[in-house]
Design an enzyme around this catalytic site. Structure first.
Site, PDB file in Angstrom:
ATOM      1  N   ARG A 196       0.604   7.686   0.472  1.00  0.00           N
ATOM      2  CA  ARG A 196       2.012   7.599   0.835  1.00  0.00           C
ATOM      3  C   ARG A 196       2.731   7.003  -0.353  1.00  0.00           C
ATOM      4  NH1 ARG A 196       4.592  10.581   4.151  1.00  0.00           N
ATOM      5  NH2 ARG A 196       5.986   9.115   5.185  1.00  0.00           N
ATOM      6  N   GLU A 221      13.997   0.854   1.559  1.00  0.00           N
ATOM      7  CA  GLU A 221      12.682   1.416   1.253  1.00  0.00           C
ATOM      8  C   GLU A 221      12.467   2.691   2.074  1.00  0.00           C
ATOM      9  OE1 GLU A 221       9.719  -1.750   1.124  1.00  0.00           O
ATOM     10  OE2 GLU A 221       8.255  -0.343   1.948  1.00  0.00           O
ATOM     11  N   ARG A 224      12.836  -0.315   5.855  1.00  0.00           N
ATOM     12  CA  ARG A 224      13.260  -1.717   5.825  1.00  0.00           C
ATOM     13  C   ARG A 224      14.286  -1.962   4.721  1.00  0.00           C
ATOM     14  NH1 ARG A 224       7.007  -3.889   4.880  1.00  0.00           N
ATOM     15  NH2 ARG A 224       6.575  -2.541   3.126  1.00  0.00           N
ATOM     16  N   ARG A 247       0.994 -13.078  19.262  1.00  0.00           N
ATOM     17  CA  ARG A 247       0.848 -14.498  19.637  1.00  0.00           C
ATOM     18  C   ARG A 247       1.595 -14.814  20.910  1.00  0.00           C
ATOM     19  NH1 ARG A 247       3.095 -15.851  14.369  1.00  0.00           N
ATOM     20  NH2 ARG A 247       1.316 -15.731  12.945  1.00  0.00           N
ATOM     21  N   ARG A 268      -3.231  -5.437  11.476  1.00  0.00           N
ATOM     22  CA  ARG A 268      -2.731  -6.325  10.420  1.00  0.00           C
ATOM     23  C   ARG A 268      -1.724  -7.332  10.998  1.00  0.00           C
ATOM     24  NH1 ARG A 268      -2.622  -4.769   5.014  1.00  0.00           N
ATOM     25  NH2 ARG A 268      -0.421  -5.269   4.738  1.00  0.00           N
ATOM     26  N   TYR A 324      -6.557  -0.365   1.573  1.00  0.00           N
ATOM     27  CA  TYR A 324      -5.264  -0.989   1.886  1.00  0.00           C
ATOM     28  C   TYR A 324      -5.372  -2.501   1.622  1.00  0.00           C
ATOM     29  CZ  TYR A 324      -1.027  -1.378   4.908  1.00  0.00           C
ATOM     30  OH  TYR A 324       0.227  -1.590   5.439  1.00  0.00           O
TER      31      TYR A 324
HETATM   32  P1  FAD Z   1      -1.556  -1.587  -8.761  1.00  0.00           P
HETATM   33  O1  FAD Z   1      -0.631  -2.732  -8.639  1.00  0.00           O
HETATM   34  O2  FAD Z   1      -1.125  -0.255  -8.214  1.00  0.00           O
HETATM   35  O3  FAD Z   1      -1.935  -1.435 -10.307  1.00  0.00           O
HETATM   36  C1  FAD Z   1      -2.545  -0.278 -10.851  1.00  0.00           C
HETATM   37  C2  FAD Z   1      -1.954  -0.113 -12.243  1.00  0.00           C
HETATM   38  O4  FAD Z   1      -2.666   0.922 -12.926  1.00  0.00           O
HETATM   39  C3  FAD Z   1      -0.490   0.329 -12.205  1.00  0.00           C
HETATM   40  O5  FAD Z   1       0.277  -0.531 -13.020  1.00  0.00           O
HETATM   41  C4  FAD Z   1      -0.535   1.746 -12.765  1.00  0.00           C
HETATM   42  O6  FAD Z   1       0.627   2.090 -13.487  1.00  0.00           O
HETATM   43  C5  FAD Z   1      -1.750   1.690 -13.678  1.00  0.00           C
HETATM   44  N1  FAD Z   1      -2.349   2.989 -13.928  1.00  0.00           N
HETATM   45  C6  FAD Z   1      -2.683   3.935 -13.009  1.00  0.00           C
HETATM   46  N2  FAD Z   1      -3.178   5.036 -13.629  1.00  0.00           N
HETATM   47  C7  FAD Z   1      -3.156   4.774 -14.960  1.00  0.00           C
HETATM   48  C8  FAD Z   1      -3.532   5.535 -16.109  1.00  0.00           C
HETATM   49  N3  FAD Z   1      -3.983   6.788 -16.003  1.00  0.00           N
HETATM   50  N4  FAD Z   1      -3.393   4.967 -17.324  1.00  0.00           N
HETATM   51  C9  FAD Z   1      -2.902   3.703 -17.458  1.00  0.00           C
HETATM   52  N5  FAD Z   1      -2.527   2.948 -16.403  1.00  0.00           N
HETATM   53  C10 FAD Z   1      -2.653   3.476 -15.167  1.00  0.00           C
HETATM   54  N6  FAD Z   1       0.234  -7.450  -0.784  1.00  0.00           N
HETATM   55  C11 FAD Z   1       0.376  -8.705  -0.293  1.00  0.00           C
HETATM   56  O7  FAD Z   1      -0.550  -9.522  -0.416  1.00  0.00           O
HETATM   57  N7  FAD Z   1       1.553  -9.103   0.299  1.00  0.00           N
HETATM   58  C12 FAD Z   1       2.610  -8.273   0.448  1.00  0.00           C
HETATM   59  O8  FAD Z   1       3.665  -8.675   0.995  1.00  0.00           O
HETATM   60  C13 FAD Z   1       2.487  -6.944  -0.054  1.00  0.00           C
HETATM   61  N8  FAD Z   1       3.512  -6.068   0.057  1.00  0.00           N
HETATM   62  C14 FAD Z   1       3.373  -4.816  -0.431  1.00  0.00           C
HETATM   63  C15 FAD Z   1       4.468  -3.941  -0.286  1.00  0.00           C
HETATM   64  C16 FAD Z   1       4.366  -2.655  -0.793  1.00  0.00           C
HETATM   65  C17 FAD Z   1       5.538  -1.712  -0.628  1.00  0.00           C
HETATM   66  C18 FAD Z   1       3.163  -2.220  -1.410  1.00  0.00           C
HETATM   67  C19 FAD Z   1       3.049  -0.799  -1.942  1.00  0.00           C
HETATM   68  C20 FAD Z   1       2.097  -3.070  -1.547  1.00  0.00           C
HETATM   69  C21 FAD Z   1       2.170  -4.379  -1.055  1.00  0.00           C
HETATM   70  N9  FAD Z   1       1.123  -5.280  -1.189  1.00  0.00           N
HETATM   71  C22 FAD Z   1       1.252  -6.558  -0.687  1.00  0.00           C
HETATM   72  C23 FAD Z   1      -0.173  -4.897  -1.828  1.00  0.00           C
HETATM   73  C24 FAD Z   1      -0.215  -5.204  -3.333  1.00  0.00           C
HETATM   74  O9  FAD Z   1       0.805  -4.489  -3.986  1.00  0.00           O
HETATM   75  C25 FAD Z   1      -1.571  -4.766  -3.870  1.00  0.00           C
HETATM   76  O10 FAD Z   1      -2.629  -5.411  -3.190  1.00  0.00           O
HETATM   77  C26 FAD Z   1      -1.792  -5.033  -5.366  1.00  0.00           C
HETATM   78  O11 FAD Z   1      -0.627  -4.942  -6.111  1.00  0.00           O
HETATM   79  C27 FAD Z   1      -2.818  -4.044  -5.867  1.00  0.00           C
HETATM   80  O12 FAD Z   1      -3.137  -4.266  -7.226  1.00  0.00           O
HETATM   81  P2  FAD Z   1      -3.933  -3.154  -8.042  1.00  0.00           P
HETATM   82  O13 FAD Z   1      -4.174  -3.715  -9.393  1.00  0.00           O
HETATM   83  O14 FAD Z   1      -5.092  -2.677  -7.247  1.00  0.00           O
HETATM   84  O15 FAD Z   1      -2.958  -1.879  -8.078  1.00  0.00           O
HETATM   85  N1  UDP Z   2       4.598  -1.841  11.979  1.00  0.00           N
HETATM   86  C1  UDP Z   2       5.411  -1.401  13.011  1.00  0.00           C
HETATM   87  N2  UDP Z   2       6.636  -1.966  13.184  1.00  0.00           N
HETATM   88  C2  UDP Z   2       7.097  -2.944  12.384  1.00  0.00           C
HETATM   89  C3  UDP Z   2       6.268  -3.408  11.337  1.00  0.00           C
HETATM   90  C4  UDP Z   2       5.030  -2.830  11.164  1.00  0.00           C
HETATM   91  O1  UDP Z   2       5.031  -0.480  13.749  1.00  0.00           O
HETATM   92  O2  UDP Z   2       8.235  -3.418  12.597  1.00  0.00           O
HETATM   93  C5  UDP Z   2       3.283  -1.190  11.799  1.00  0.00           C
HETATM   94  C6  UDP Z   2       3.340  -0.014  10.817  1.00  0.00           C
HETATM   95  O3  UDP Z   2       2.424   0.969  11.247  1.00  0.00           O
HETATM   96  C7  UDP Z   2       2.872  -0.630   9.524  1.00  0.00           C
HETATM   97  C8  UDP Z   2       1.805  -1.595  10.041  1.00  0.00           C
HETATM   98  O4  UDP Z   2       2.353  -2.112  11.265  1.00  0.00           O
HETATM   99  O5  UDP Z   2       2.345   0.336   8.642  1.00  0.00           O
HETATM  100  C9  UDP Z   2       1.463  -2.740   9.100  1.00  0.00           C
HETATM  101  O6  UDP Z   2       2.640  -3.460   8.815  1.00  0.00           O
HETATM  102  P1  UDP Z   2       2.820  -4.287   7.476  1.00  0.00           P
HETATM  103  O7  UDP Z   2       4.109  -5.032   7.568  1.00  0.00           O
HETATM  104  O8  UDP Z   2       1.577  -5.048   7.241  1.00  0.00           O
HETATM  105  O9  UDP Z   2       2.953  -3.089   6.421  1.00  0.00           O
HETATM  106  P2  UDP Z   2       3.152  -3.119   4.814  1.00  0.00           P
HETATM  107  O10 UDP Z   2       3.935  -4.371   4.480  1.00  0.00           O
HETATM  108  O11 UDP Z   2       1.774  -3.074   4.229  1.00  0.00           O
HETATM  109  O12 UDP Z   2       3.936  -1.882   4.549  1.00  0.00           O
END
Ligand code: FAD
Ligand code: UDP
Length: 369
Positions: free
Chosen positions: A248, A299, A279, A175, A171, A347
């Site tokens: 996780r 986090e 982080r 560079r 991911r 993912y």
């Molecule tokens: P979710 O957002 O998980 O939505 C699912 C919904 O279903 C939730 O609101 C849940 O409450 C609901 N639900 C589940 N079960 C039930 C039930 N039984 N009844 C009613 N409702 C229910 N993506 C990026 O592009 N850039 C980023 O920088 C980025 N950072 C991230 C950082 C973190 C820490 C995490 C965890 C994810 C990140 N993502 C990022 C990914 C992004 O969050 C997801 O791609 C996106 O939000 C997924 O949408 P979804 O609808 O599949 O799931």
């Molecule tokens: N990662 C790492 N060191 C860092 C940042 C990321 O080893 O400083 C690794 C780690 O395994 C992480 C993966 O790269 O799960 C992907 O990073 P990303 O920032 O895309 O993770 P997310 O934002 O989805 O948690």
């Protein structure tokens, strides 16, 4: 039938699907277990700062259609993610680029950096990397693996780097230029006013009930709609018939501080295992905020336990074997569409989840009509 579709979950997948169905004149109802809509992109306003309540979300995509799609609902700023990493008392630039190589080895030219990496990755040069550790060393060599990857990854996933799939580390760009942009994509930014604006635009005119868990009245919801779109965890839908999948989870610790600037950057990764968190996010920097106060979030990764929120699928071999069995059950179930990060056990980033919802909508409505 009262509804054509009941949508379980109001994250990006559920909200995009609902929006498209509504536009196509279908009768739609969205139910959401949490007290608010938006899933993990939800923002909470604290002291006039949009706080990314479920972790930092930076929108990025190479796909012009997806970029235009989200821009219908909000304007995007020109935020570029340039996270820093703290390892053993020293600060490094991410992703792995000439700044990082200079900070680590003092090298100045791409040729010198490439030479060091080639030496350190020689043992894996002719093999297909079997796991995250082999993949990381073959991409950036042993020093970077030990300084910036190993401890962070093992904290984040609670598993050894040798037990994790290699795609996770791919991911991150590598560079040989002085460019700290965390993403390679053409389009990137944060919606001005936060992600809630996009979700409320998507759900405008659609019936939504929050604090409603599908599983509390599953028969009722199945009986009021022709079809269900399910975006929750896949193993739960099938009553854990083939066992529970690993996820996780995260715990977030958020603080409002009476200072303007805590860490000078939106994201600082804490690599060392001595820190239990991975982080610290300083939210105001996503929108170039000039408020007098600041909000930070630590986090903490953890294994999912009952009552936790689901965040990351663990796509290792053991879990993918189990997922495949659930997937075949979804194929037999014509009344339900399974989509999103939890139901597809994938993912996905935001742009990918939007693309997946739009494709599923087209398959469901456009091509079948
Ligand atoms: P979710 O957002 O998980 O939505 C699912 C919904 O279903 C939730 O609101 C849940 O409450 C609901 N639900 C589940 N079960 C039930 C039930 N039984 N009844 C009613 N409702 C229910 N993506 C990026 O592009 N850039 C980023 O920088 C980025 N950072 C991230 C950082 C973190 C820490 C995490 C965890 C994810 C990140 N993502 C990022 C990914 C992004 O969050 C997801 O791609 C996106 O939000 C997924 O949408 P979804 O609808 O599949 O799931
Ligand atoms: N990662 C790492 N060191 C860092 C940042 C990321 O080893 O400083 C690794 C780690 O395994 C992480 C993966 O790269 O799960 C992907 O990073 P990303 O920032 O895309 O993770 P997310 O934002 O989805 O948690």
């Amino acid at each position: 039938m009262k509804y054509d579709y009941v949508i379980v979950g109001s994250g990006l997948y559920g909200s995009v699907f609902a929006h498209e169905l509504h536009k196509a004149n279908k009768k739609v109802m969205v139910i959401e277990r949490r007290e608010h809509v938006g899933g993990n992109v939800y923002c909470e306003n604290i002291a006039d700062i949009n706080v990314h309540k479920y972790g930092a979300h930076i929108f990025h995509t190479n796909d012009k259609d997806i970029w235009d799609y989200v821009n219908q609902f909000a304007e995007f700023n020109r935020y570029t993610n340039t996270p820093m990493a703290l390892s053993k008392g020293r600060i490094y630039n991410l992703p792995f680029n000439m700044h990082t190589f200079n900070q680590l080895w003092g090298v100045i030219t791409p040729q010198d950096a490439k030479e060091i990496i080639a030496k350190q990755s020689a043992e894996f040069s002719s093999i297909d990397p079997k796991n995250l550790e082999e993949q990381a060393i073959s991409l950036v060599g042993r020093d970077i693996f030990n300084t910036l990857i190993k401890e962070y990854t093992e904290k984040q996933w609670g598993r050894k780097c040798t037990e994790l799939p290699s795609f996770i580390i791919r991911r991150l760009p590598v560079r040989f230029t002085y460019d700290n942009n965390y993403f390679n994509d053409r389009y990137q930014g944060i919606p001005v006013g936060g992600y809630n604006k996009i979700i409320s635009g998507l759900l405008e005119g659609i019936k939504v009930e929050t604090s409603v868990d599908y599983f509390d009245e599953r028969d009722y919801w199945n009986s009021v709609a022709n079809k269900v779109i399910y975006t929750g965890p896949i193993d739960k839908y099938f009553d854990y018939r083939y066992g529970a999948l690993d996820y996780r989870s995260l715990k977030f610790e958020t603080e409002l501080l009476d200072i303007e600037n805590y860490q000078g950057n939106a994201v600082v990764n804490y690599i060392d295992k001595e820190y239990e968190f991975t982080r610290i996010i300083e939210h105001k920097f996503f929108e170039f905020g000039t408020q007098k106060q600041t909000v930070i979030t630590r986090e903490y990764p953890k294994e999912f336990e009952s009552g936790d929120e689901y965040y990351y699928p663990v796509n290792d071999e053991k879990n993918m074997q189990i997922y495949k069995k659930y997937y075949s059950l979804t194929m037999e179930n014509e009344k339900v569409i399974f989509g999103g990060r939890l139901a597809e056990y994938k993912y996905y980033d935001m742009h990918q989840v939007i693309r997946s919802a739009l494709s599923a909508f087209r398959k469901e409505v456009v091509t079948s009509e």
